[in-house]
Design an enzyme around this catalytic site. Structure first.
Site, PDB file in Angstrom:
ATOM      1  N   HIS A 177      48.105  44.062  42.684  1.00 44.82           N
ATOM      2  CA  HIS A 177      48.017  45.016  41.576  1.00 44.82           C
ATOM      3  C   HIS A 177      49.369  45.313  40.941  1.00 44.82           C
ATOM      4  O   HIS A 177      49.532  46.330  40.287  1.00 44.82           O
ATOM      5  CB  HIS A 177      47.413  46.342  42.057  1.00 44.82           C
ATOM      6  CG  HIS A 177      45.939  46.290  42.302  1.00 44.82           C
ATOM      7  ND1 HIS A 177      45.380  45.581  43.337  1.00 44.82           N
ATOM      8  CD2 HIS A 177      44.903  46.851  41.645  1.00 44.82           C
ATOM      9  CE1 HIS A 177      44.065  45.722  43.317  1.00 44.82           C
ATOM     10  NE2 HIS A 177      43.751  46.483  42.294  1.00 44.82           N
ATOM     11  N   GLU A 204      35.011  40.267  34.596  1.00 43.28           N
ATOM     12  CA  GLU A 204      36.058  40.064  33.581  1.00 43.28           C
ATOM     13  C   GLU A 204      35.855  38.775  32.798  1.00 43.28           C
ATOM     14  O   GLU A 204      36.016  38.747  31.581  1.00 43.28           O
ATOM     15  CB  GLU A 204      37.457  40.067  34.226  1.00 43.28           C
ATOM     16  CG  GLU A 204      37.986  41.436  34.592  1.00 43.28           C
ATOM     17  CD  GLU A 204      37.461  41.958  35.926  1.00 43.28           C
ATOM     18  OE1 GLU A 204      36.757  41.207  36.636  1.00 43.28           O
ATOM     19  OE2 GLU A 204      37.766  43.115  36.274  1.00 43.28           O
TER      20      GLU A 204
END
Lengths: 340, 326
Positions: free
Chosen positions: B130, B61
């Protein structure tokens, strides 16, 4: 296949007297700029904040300048005055920026660490160690995407070589064969921590080999070696063959920033590097090519005057008006800032 | 003319239309191309636009975000898809320290037209790492713009605007809403950033919300109507800039406010809304403002704990009753 080739002073390319003179002029301009900025900071105290000087590392910028095209993009970290001058930012605009003046190359908004010049494709000037390693790959991706054959020169220090970003960016740059030349200015110290103390892998060029990136060590006290390595890497990139990694070994004569007495290194080490000072070496070369000492001295005086003028210009320039606080945050002209 | 399409289709239409319009728009991220998107938002885009413009990245990322930011400064208009904003945390250096600041650092010489998009918020039993929301994190940073929506009509119009915007935009969706259907015009339209939308008219209390909490508010409003309470539901849609004028206008009508924000309560979007309402509508309030947030804890796995953590219509109704003194 990627391999190490040790580039030395004995380069294959023959350079003209004019090129040596260009190198001498640029290296001396950078040296004088940095020494005078140091004085203004320490004595006159008209420069504040961080001031990372590149004295000793000038041969890298000289070699980059002569080996590149104007449309090649450069991006680097915060030790960047020399890089910027070599790319074409004027001493006046650079010095005024150190003073935080409105006439600086970024209107006094960036200071020592954040020079930019879009017209020169000079992309900064970045203060987060290693952040620009990925940005450089992105600039190269944009050029590749738009079918241009320019290359991006992306500089970082030996400290940044230990950031995770290097590995992510190298992996993608090789996978996508991006036209980027990575240059690690290995000046031996990440602030005050030596290369030996930051990793088991002390030959930084080897970090490129894990991605099969062509990776070389280059003598950074020697503009001939730097020029040759970059010219070769640029040709490689322009031919669509992707990135090259150059570990350019150099030395900064001054401390990390202004408050660093450099107690982590020895006087002998400093002396050894100063004995191979790139300006001195190129000066000797010019004399051997028939240049008169008086001509070089006159050039020095001319540059001294140029830098003195830049300080005078910076000193007399206005500070940015407070209204500039709300400009250049968004391109949207009527962005509704929270004002209460 | 309009037809019902899903949120993921609305987002895909926005991206595909903009890619047809401007050759410098591209999308990159994990699984966006060959896999057709982790949540099928980019389904079929590789086939139409090719691998040059629909780029699969490694799981990196920080690195691929940096490449997107660098490309944006050099003339492209990348869309960076994060599989979830939770993973974007790895790239915050690039979003916060680089994308948001390059325009200022360069004194307006180099801008960064880029969209960072992906789902945010809790999506069932996905556990602590998450289930987070990031609107207030990103909206705290000058230089960034932030959009958060799950309504298909809004999502399409706002994403097209975000892609054309010359500043970096963080665009936040929700993985539990990608199959939500909504009426979306067949003709092209754009929705400006920074404009809230009244999703339901009411007179007794204002519910301010965004992203999937708007659905919670609309459900609560249905129940409240049965109790004789008329709730107005304001969907912020954009978090930065924040359209407080629409909120103030509503509060001046209803005199009562409940802010429903899935984010953690501390210094979040709900706190910012409360500040602005007390500043601009103090004399119009008939009760202290109340807010319903996700609990001030991490989001655990077990269903009872997720239910306890999440804002829901019952919690909203309870808050409304409190501000109504009922």
């Amino acid at each position: 296949m990627a391999k190490k080739t040790k580039t030395t002073a004995n380069t294959a390319t023959t350079f003209s007297k004019e090129t040596y003179l260009q190198w001498f002029e640029m290296m001396y301009r950078i040296r004088r700029f940095e020494e005078q900025a140091f004085m203004v900071y320490q004595v006159q105290r008209k420069i504040r904040g961080f001031l990372h000087l590149c004295i000793g590392q000038e041969a890298i910028y000289a070699g980059m300048m002569s080996a590149c095209r104007p449309d090649d993009a450069w991006i680097t970290a915060y030790r960047q005055h020399g890089t910027a001058l070599a790319k074409g930012i004027s001493p006046r605009a650079a010095m005024a920026e150190l003073f935080g003046k409105y006439t600086g190359n970024v209107k006094g908004k960036g200071g020592s660490m954040h020079y930019f010049d879009a017209s020169l494709r000079y992309y900064g000037g970045h203060g987060i160690v290693g952040g620009q390693i990925g940005l450089g790959a992105g600039i190269a991706l944009a050029d590749q995407y738009q079918g241009k054959d320019s290359v991006t020169l992306c500089l970082f220090g030996d400290g940044a070589a230990r950031q995770g970003m290097l590995h992510e960016a190298y992996n993608m740059a090789m996978t996508w064969k991006l036209p980027v030349i990575y240059i690690c200015e290995n000046n031996k110290y990440a602030m005050g921590t030596s290369v030996e103390r930051t990793s088991n892998v002390q030959d930084i060029y080897k970090l490129g080999l894990g991605y099969e990136m062509p990776s070389y060590q280059v003598d950074g006290m020697n503009p001939e070696a730097v020029h040759e390595a970059i010219a070769k890497a640029a040709q490689h990139a322009r031919e669509g063959k992707g990135p090259t990694f150059l570990e350019i070994n150099t030395y900064r004569y001054k401390g990390h920033s202004m408050s660093d007495p450099s107690k982590y290194r020895t006087k002998d080490e400093e002396k050894a590097y100063k004995e191979q000072d790139p300006i001195m070496v190129v000066e000797r070369k010019l004399l051997s090519l028939g240049m008169e000492q008086t001509a070089l001295d006159a050039l020095r005086e001319q540059i001294n005057a140029e830098i003195a003028d830049s300080i005078d210009f910076a000193d007399k320039s206005p500070l940015p008006p407070a209204t500039e606080l709300y400009t250049d945050n968004y391109t949207q002209a009527d962005y509704p800032f929270i004002m209460d | 003319m309009s037809r019902k399409i899903r949120l993921r289709e609305a987002l895909r239409e926005a991206m595909s239309e903009e890619m047809r319009r401007d050759p410098n728009v591209l999308i990159m991220g994990e699984e966006v191309a060959l896999y057709n998107g982790a949540y099928k938002v980019s389904q079929g885009m590789l086939e139409e636009f090719g691998a040059k413009r629909v780029i699969d990245t490694p799981i990196a990322e920080l690195g691929f975000t940096a490449i997107g930011v660098g490309a944006a400064t050099a003339g492209l208009r990348p869309i960076i898809e994060f599989m979830t904003w939770n993973f974007a945390v790895l790239a915050f250096d690039q979003i916060v320290n680089h994308a948001a600041k390059i325009y200022s650092m360069s004194a307006g010489q180099i801008n960064c037209p880029i969209v960072f998009r992906g789902p945010t918020g809790a999506a069932g039993q996905l556990g602590q790492q998450h289930s987070q929301t990031f609107e207030s994190w990103m909206a705290n940073v000058p230089g960034l713009k932030v959009v958060s929506t799950v309504n298909p009509y809004d999502a399409k119009g706002l994403l097209k605007t975000a892609i054309r915007d010359n500043d970096p935009v963080c665009f936040m969706e929700s993985e539990v809403c990608y199959s939500d259907e909504g009426e979306v015009p067949t003709d092209e339209y754009l929705i400006p950033l920074g404009v809230a939308d009244v999703k339901r008219q009411g007179t007794d209390v204002t519910l301010v919300s965004f992203n999937k909490m708007v659905k919670v508010c609309l459900s609560a409003a249905d129940e409240l109507a049965k109790m004789g309470i008329s709730a107005e539901v304001v969907d912020l849609r954009s978090i930065r800039p924040l359209d407080h004028e629409t909120v103030i206008k509503s509060v001046k009508k209803t005199n009562r406010l409940v802010v429903v924000d899935e984010s953690w309560p501390f210094a979040g979007v709900s706190a910012e809304v409360c500040y602005r309402v007390q500043k601009y509508a103090f004399d119009y309030l008939d009760a202290p403002i109340t807010r319903v947030n996700g609990a001030d804890t991490s989001v655990p796995f077990s269903s009872t704990l997720v239910d306890a953590w999440m804002p829901n219509p019952e919690k909203v109704i309870k808050a409304v009753k409190a501000v109504m003194y009922r």
